[in-house]
Motif scaffolding. Structure first.
Motif, mmCIF file in Angstrom:
data_model
loop_
_atom_site.group_PDB
_atom_site.id
_atom_site.type_symbol
_atom_site.label_atom_id
_atom_site.label_comp_id
_atom_site.label_asym_id
_atom_site.label_seq_id
_atom_site.Cartn_x
_atom_site.Cartn_y
_atom_site.Cartn_z
ATOM 1 N N TYR A 59 36.590 -27.084 13.873
ATOM 2 C CA TYR A 59 37.255 -28.122 13.103
ATOM 3 C C TYR A 59 38.784 -28.008 13.187
ATOM 4 C CZ TYR A 59 38.428 -31.199 9.238
ATOM 5 O OH TYR A 59 38.962 -32.210 8.499
ATOM 6 N N ALA A 60 39.278 -26.772 13.231
ATOM 7 C CA ALA A 60 40.741 -26.573 13.291
ATOM 8 C C ALA A 60 41.329 -27.278 14.507
ATOM 9 C CB ALA A 60 41.067 -25.088 13.316
ATOM 10 N N GLY A 61 40.624 -27.170 15.642
ATOM 11 C CA GLY A 61 41.092 -27.818 16.864
ATOM 12 C C GLY A 61 41.135 -29.325 16.720
ATOM 13 N N GLN A 62 40.064 -29.831 16.093
ATOM 14 C CA GLN A 62 39.969 -31.281 15.895
ATOM 15 C C GLN A 62 41.118 -31.785 15.024
ATOM 16 O OE1 GLN A 62 36.107 -32.370 14.375
ATOM 17 N NE2 GLN A 62 36.855 -34.366 13.675
ATOM 18 N N MET A 63 41.371 -31.014 13.955
ATOM 19 C CA MET A 63 42.416 -31.356 13.002
ATOM 20 C C MET A 63 43.792 -31.430 13.683
ATOM 21 S SD MET A 63 42.663 -29.078 9.646
ATOM 22 C CE MET A 63 43.607 -27.757 10.342
ATOM 23 N N VAL A 64 44.059 -30.439 14.526
ATOM 24 C CA VAL A 64 45.342 -30.379 15.221
ATOM 25 C C VAL A 64 45.453 -31.523 16.226
ATOM 26 C CG1 VAL A 64 46.648 -29.012 16.910
ATOM 27 C CG2 VAL A 64 45.689 -27.908 14.895
ATOM 28 N N GLU A 65 44.373 -31.769 16.934
ATOM 29 C CA GLU A 65 44.376 -32.810 17.965
ATOM 30 C C GLU A 65 44.606 -34.196 17.354
ATOM 31 O OE1 GLU A 65 40.788 -32.943 20.273
ATOM 32 O OE2 GLU A 65 41.855 -33.676 22.042
ATOM 33 N N GLU A 66 43.954 -34.424 16.211
ATOM 34 C CA GLU A 66 44.027 -35.761 15.625
ATOM 35 C C GLU A 66 45.318 -36.022 14.857
ATOM 36 O OE1 GLU A 66 40.467 -35.992 13.322
ATOM 37 O OE2 GLU A 66 39.188 -36.284 15.090
ATOM 38 N N ASN A 67 45.939 -34.966 14.359
ATOM 39 C CA ASN A 67 47.044 -35.192 13.431
ATOM 40 C C ASN A 67 48.442 -34.838 13.929
ATOM 41 O OD1 ASN A 67 45.594 -36.069 10.911
ATOM 42 N ND2 ASN A 67 44.500 -34.194 11.445
ATOM 43 N N LEU A 68 48.529 -34.044 14.980
ATOM 44 C CA LEU A 68 49.867 -33.619 15.379
ATOM 45 C C LEU A 68 50.298 -34.290 16.679
ATOM 46 C CD1 LEU A 68 49.841 -29.799 14.551
ATOM 47 C CD2 LEU A 68 50.522 -31.717 13.116
ATOM 48 N N ALA A 69 51.399 -35.020 16.572
ATOM 49 C CA ALA A 69 51.951 -35.627 17.782
ATOM 50 C C ALA A 69 52.507 -34.484 18.630
ATOM 51 C CB ALA A 69 53.058 -36.584 17.400
ATOM 52 N N VAL B 265 50.626 -32.798 20.694
ATOM 53 C CA VAL B 265 49.468 -32.063 21.221
ATOM 54 C C VAL B 265 48.747 -32.987 22.202
ATOM 55 C CG1 VAL B 265 47.243 -31.018 20.660
ATOM 56 C CG2 VAL B 265 49.224 -30.626 19.194
ATOM 57 N N GLU B 266 48.695 -32.562 23.444
ATOM 58 C CA GLU B 266 48.145 -33.439 24.481
ATOM 59 C C GLU B 266 46.631 -33.295 24.596
ATOM 60 O OE1 GLU B 266 50.913 -33.794 27.965
ATOM 61 O OE2 GLU B 266 49.049 -33.310 29.020
ATOM 62 N N ALA B 267 46.145 -32.064 24.515
ATOM 63 C CA ALA B 267 44.701 -31.829 24.652
ATOM 64 C C ALA B 267 44.312 -30.541 23.957
ATOM 65 C CB ALA B 267 44.341 -31.750 26.126
ATOM 66 N N VAL B 268 43.034 -30.484 23.542
ATOM 67 C CA VAL B 268 42.517 -29.268 22.920
ATOM 68 C C VAL B 268 41.227 -28.898 23.645
ATOM 69 C CG1 VAL B 268 41.493 -28.296 20.825
ATOM 70 C CG2 VAL B 268 43.531 -29.723 20.660
ATOM 71 N N VAL B 269 41.107 -27.605 24.002
ATOM 72 C CA VAL B 269 39.879 -27.114 24.647
ATOM 73 C C VAL B 269 39.393 -25.921 23.854
ATOM 74 C CG1 VAL B 269 39.069 -25.809 26.654
ATOM 75 C CG2 VAL B 269 40.363 -27.896 27.005
ATOM 76 N N ARG B 270 38.090 -25.908 23.591
ATOM 77 C CA ARG B 270 37.540 -24.728 22.902
ATOM 78 C C ARG B 270 36.593 -24.015 23.845
ATOM 79 N NH1 ARG B 270 37.489 -29.771 20.255
ATOM 80 N NH2 ARG B 270 38.170 -29.637 18.092
ATOM 81 N N ILE B 271 36.576 -22.696 23.713
ATOM 82 C CA ILE B 271 35.614 -21.917 24.504
ATOM 83 C C ILE B 271 34.847 -21.032 23.538
ATOM 84 C CG2 ILE B 271 35.296 -20.201 26.325
ATOM 85 C CD1 ILE B 271 37.983 -20.994 27.477
ATOM 86 N N THR B 272 33.531 -21.010 23.696
ATOM 87 C CA THR B 272 32.746 -20.068 22.908
ATOM 88 C C THR B 272 31.787 -19.379 23.872
ATOM 89 O OG1 THR B 272 31.341 -19.814 20.966
ATOM 90 C CG2 THR B 272 31.092 -21.859 22.172
#
Lengths: 874, 111
Positions: free
Chosen positions: A164-174, A176-183
């Protein structure tokens, strides 16, 4: 009135000539001879000495005019003389002196080669460690979004973050170009009849390849994750499943009947200098429904490594400044800025600077790296000192050669260049030899750096290396070359040359410095070795010997209890317990809690979910109370706290206390205080921990085995395990894995020991060469001492005394520096040894022993010889 | 006494002719020059050496170092084949110049 001294007057006049650059040494000799001849002639004619000298000098003419004419007569063919006459002579001399001084020269070149090899390896290691993740083209724009949580009175950093943290950053902060998660993921695939367990899968977002550009050998970026249920294999995994056939379009069938995966691409192996490693990359979007909803929505579920690509020109500091507001706005229900922080770590900082225990693959160790760097520098200095020492010693036997060369016309510049080029040749030889050494030593260092990395040199590096060796040769050769070029041939013929006699102070200084380096390295090796042993054998307050771990994910409680009962019938299994903790490993899970003292404020603490017998399996001790007394799911839950947790709560005892894990919505009784134990590596300090009685979520089963045979016991466990579940049987011995935590220390100790050995060999070779030189010089003195009645033993002591004094001096100088820097290194470990006097004294003993062994053979040879022979020497 | 330019011109043939008599060293060469000129040629002794170096470089003479009494090192010069040829040419030139001057300046035979 002072009596006229002809020799003195002649000497003064010669000095005048020397000041004139037109006069070469040979000219001066010739002119002096001329004036002497004239004086002798005039004396015979009856002139007084003083008058005769004055007349001779006057007749000889003005040195200024003659010098000018001499310079002019010489000018045009300087080079041709050098090339056709002096150069062949010089090559011949180089060959002859190399043969004559082969002993000293081999020692020098060998030491240089060993040290250059060491420096080379360390340089490649530095290069490798600092190159991590730089091969990704967008590396300067990629950051990892990390989180820190305030738990148990301190901020605990986590490399992971929630989906969720990644999603939050991606959607709200200008910006930020892309977010990738690895698990990390694991799965069992079918390969014909066989089942293959793949434990190195990277489960990631669709846009993974946009940030991490791996090289495709089949398929390409545009179709990498189409369809969604796709897998991109590395070349090695593709080969394992499909041999040499093309892999794209083929299907991988998972064992558990999960949906099958289409191979959409094959990439080259993930480069070794990447902070994550894996055999295949899987698109999470194809399996979204298999994950619990909470995985994507719960901001407290720190399950994935989140990477953020900032747009060109975006400032990471500006982005970071917006995190507190973001936390308050979006996570306010569960978190606040008082207990949660986000931060951005540059991608290229992860490998060397992140200290998190939960990385995708193990990180580098900066302090060790620096330690090795210092070591390589010291070894290099050691070898250069050896070279300077032995070459100046060797030069004293070449003074006559030097004089003759000067007389037949070599000028100062040519002599200077001759000696300088000799050291250049030695350094280049050493460079070639060092490559051979690296080739031999490479496999020993495999644990630290892949062998092929040591071998990949760019043109710039090769040129740099050659340039560096030229520079070193200049630095070491320039002083002796200059000094030798200034020596006057006449003084050599008259007095046997005084060059080597004027240098003992310098030589003593150099030897002392060598002793310092060697002693320092002894101390460091001893400390590192003792620390490694300490970590290995440290009493952690629980017993891991013969404890086997077997994961039993998602096994219902009743089935687990039944299986446990059957397994305990085996005579070689004495106890079985379970916990949520993957032992050994980092404490990952935490809970929010309230206690009697703070009913309002929400706090958080690390938690381990266990069953009743877990404590018994590991022989854990209790400060107060005991393991859970009530059955699971009794009316009132129970918790056990460790000593640190009780300290944090400032409790005197546990009577009448309650502890409420907020998710239980019930107050739990505190059944006992478990003694503090260290679950994680001893690099980290013990933290407060709550043990929850929750066997349903204790996924790892631990079995204490007896002293009986392991193999049949293991076969029995596997057989019974298969009777109760379809899960894949995995197992490990806790103790073995625990020692594996110190693999890096082990490798470090090994490398350090190798380097110390090299340093010792270099120092030994230097001392041996030097003692031979000293003995040769003092042969006559020893002969006289023996004739005057000294015993061989006395002579031996006489010779050793000098070296011992220098060794003591070196020890006094180096001990404080070494102990301070070792203490600072040890402070990286929460648990460490202390640097005692005995460890320091051992190193003193070691250098004394080293010098004795190096010196004794030479001294005994001279001291036990016939003194008459010694007197005839020279 | 003779002028500076003439003196310079005579130096080369003079030294070659002395060395044509046999190997010699710097001081001895100067002594021979003085003897030949009845001490009339006023050279600074030291100026001999640049000339010797020049001749050596032109390969008209060669040099070697030799110890005289085990202590003194002395540089000995000797004439080469090329030096002998050069001396012959010099002789012819001086012969011609002398003849010319004798006629022009009506020099009588030397007493």
């Amino acid at each position: 009135m002072k009596r006229f001294d002809l020799a003195e007057a002649l000497e003064n006049w010669t000095r005048q000539l020397r000041r004139n650059p037109g006069f070469e040494d040979a000219d001066i000799l010739e002119a002096t001879q001329h004036v002497q001849d004239r004086v002798e002639h005039l004396l015979i004619e009856g002139w007084a000495e003083e008058k005769a000298f004055q007349m001779a000098v006057q007749e000889f003419g003005s040195p200024l005019e003659i010098g000018k004419a001499l310079g002019k007569s010489r000018r045009p063919s300087g080079f041709s003389t050098w090339f056709f006459f002096l150069l062949p002579g010089w090559i011949k001399t180089f060959y002859r002196t190399s043969l004559k001084n082969s002993f000293y020269q081999s020692i020098s070149i060998f030491s240089l080669a060993a040290s250059i090899a060491t420096a080379l390896v360390i340089y490649k290691l530095f290069d490798f460690e600092y190159s991590f993740d730089r091969h990704f083209s967008a590396h300067e724009q990629i950051y990892r979004l990390e989180a820190s949580f305030y738990q148990g009175g301190e901020w605990i950093a986590s490399a992971n973050n929630s989906w969720y943290a990644g999603q939050m950053v991606e959607e709200n902060l200008a910006g930020v170009e892309a977010v990738v998660r690895i698990t990390p993921g694991r799965s069992t695939f079918l390969k014909g009849e066989d089942e293959v367990f793949e434990k190195n899968l990277l489960v990631t977002s669709e846009n993974f390849f946009q940030l991490f550009d791996l090289e495709f050998t089949e398929g390409d970026l545009s179709t990498a994750f189409t369809p969604k249920q796709a897998i991109v294999l590395t070349e090695s995994m593709a080969r394992r499943y499909f041999g040499s056939e093309p892999a794209v379009g083929k299907i991988l069938e998972p064992k558990n009947g999960d949906r099958s995966l289409t191979v959409t691409g094959v990439v080259k192996e993930i480069p070794p200098n990447t902070h994550f490693q894996g055999d295949a990359i899987v698109n999470i979007e194809g399996f979204r429904d298999l994950y619990q909803e909470a995985f994507f929505k719960n901001p407290g579920w720190t399950s994935c490594f989140t990477y953020v690509k900032l747009g060109a020109g975006s400032n990471p500091d500006v982005i970071s400044d917006q995190f507190p507001d973001l936390i308050t706005t979006h996570l306010g229900a569960t978190f606040s800025v008082k207990d949660t922080k986000f931060s951005l770590r540059p991608l290229t900082d992860i490998h060397l600077h992140s200290k998190s225990g939960e990385e995708l693959s193990s990180n580098g160790n900066l302090s060790q790296l620096r330690f090795l760097g210092v070591m390589a520098a010291l070894i290099l200095i050691l070898a250069i000192l050896n070279y300077t020492n032995l070459s100046t010693a060797g030069y004293s036997s070449r003074l006559r050669e030097l004089a003759v060369r000067k007389i037949i016309g070599a000028n100062r510049l040519q002599i200077f260049l001759q000696f300088l080029s000799e050291s250049l040749i030695h350094f280049q030889l050493a460079l070639i030899l060092s490559v051979l050494f690296v080739m031999l030593a490479g496999p020993l260092l495999e644990e630290l750096i892949p062998f092929e990395e040591i071998w990949s040199f760019t043109i710039v590096e090769v040129l740099g290396l050659m340039g560096l060796s030229v520079l070193l040769a200049m630095l070491t050769g320039i002083v002796p070359a200059f000094t030798l070029s200034q020596i006057r041939p006449k003084s050599i013929f008259l007095s046997q040359g005084s060059y080597s006699r004027t240098k003992p102070l310098l030589r003593r200084g150099l030897v002392t410095f060598q002793f310092m380096i060697t002693a320092g390295m002894f101390m460091a090796t001893a400390a590192i070795y003792h620390q490694y042993q300490f970590l290995r054998t440290y009493d952690r307050g629980y017993n891991v010997e013969s404890v086997l771990a077997v994961p039993k994910y998602n096994m219902p409680i009743d089935r687990y209890e039944a299986m446990k009962e059957v397994m305990l019938t085996h005579t070689n299994i004495s106890a079985i317990g379970a916990s949520s903790l993957v032992f050994p490993g980092a404490l990952q899970s935490s809970i929010n809690y309230r206690t009697i003292e703070n009913t309002d404020e929400k706090r958080s603490m690390k938690a381990v979910r266990t069953d009743h017998d877990f404590f018994h399996v590991f022989d854990m001790q209790f400060e107060e109370g005991q393991a859970f007394t009530l059955p699971y799911q009794a009316e009132r839950p129970e918790v056990i706290l460790n000593e640190k947790a009780v300290q944090l709560l400032s409790w005197e005892n546990i009577e009448d206390k309650w502890f409420e894990p907020l998710h239980l919505k019930e107050k739990a009784t505190v059944a006992g205080i478990a003694k503090d134990i260290n679950f994680e590596s001893l690099h980290n300090d013990i933290i407060p921990v709550a043990y929850l009685h929750d066997p349903a979520n204790a996924h790892i089963m631990y079995l204490r085995l007896g002293t009986g045979a392991i193999a049949p016991t293991l076969a029995f466990i596997q057989e019974k395990f298969a009777d109760f579940t379809d899960n894949r049987f995995e197992h490990w011995f806790v103790e073995e894995k625990m020692l594996g935590q110190y693999a890096q220390e082990k490798a470090f100790t090994k490398v350090f020991a190798i380097f110390t050995l090299i340093a010792i060999l270099i120092a030994f070779a230097g001392l041996y060469g030097l003692s031979r030189f000293v003995c040769e010089r003092r042969t006559k003195e020893i002969g006289i001492r023996k004739i005057l009645g000294a015993s061989a033993l006395q002579v031996l002591w006489q010779m050793l005394k000098g070296f011992f004094l220098l060794a003591f001096l070196a020890f006094l100088l180096v001990a404080p520096i070494a102990s301070l820097s070792l203490r600072s290194w040890l402070s990286n470990y929460a648990y460490h040894i202390s640097i005692g006097t005995s460890m320091l004294l051992q190193s003193l003993l070691a250098i004394l022993l080293l010098s004795t062994v190096a010196v004794i053979y030479q001294v005994v040879k001279v001291a036990s010889g016939n003194p008459v022979k010694a007197l005839r020497y020279e | 006494m003779i002028g500076k330019s003439l003196m310079a011109a005579t130096t080369r043939p003079l030294i070659l002719s002395i060395l044509a008599e046999g190997e010699s060293y710097g001081y001895a060469i100067i002594q021979s020059v003085k003897r030949l000129s009845d001490d009339q040629l006023k050279w600074a002794d030291g100026m001999l050496y640049p000339v010797l170096h020049k001749l050596e470089k032109d390969k008209l003479i060669r040099a070697r170092w030799q110890s005289t009494d085990g202590k003194k090192m002395r540089k000995y010069y000797s004439i080469t084949e090329e030096g002998l040829a050069a001396l012959q040419t010099e002789k012819e030139q001086w012969q011609f110049a002398y003849g010319l001057m004798a006629k022009a300046l009506k020099l009588g035979p030397q007493s």
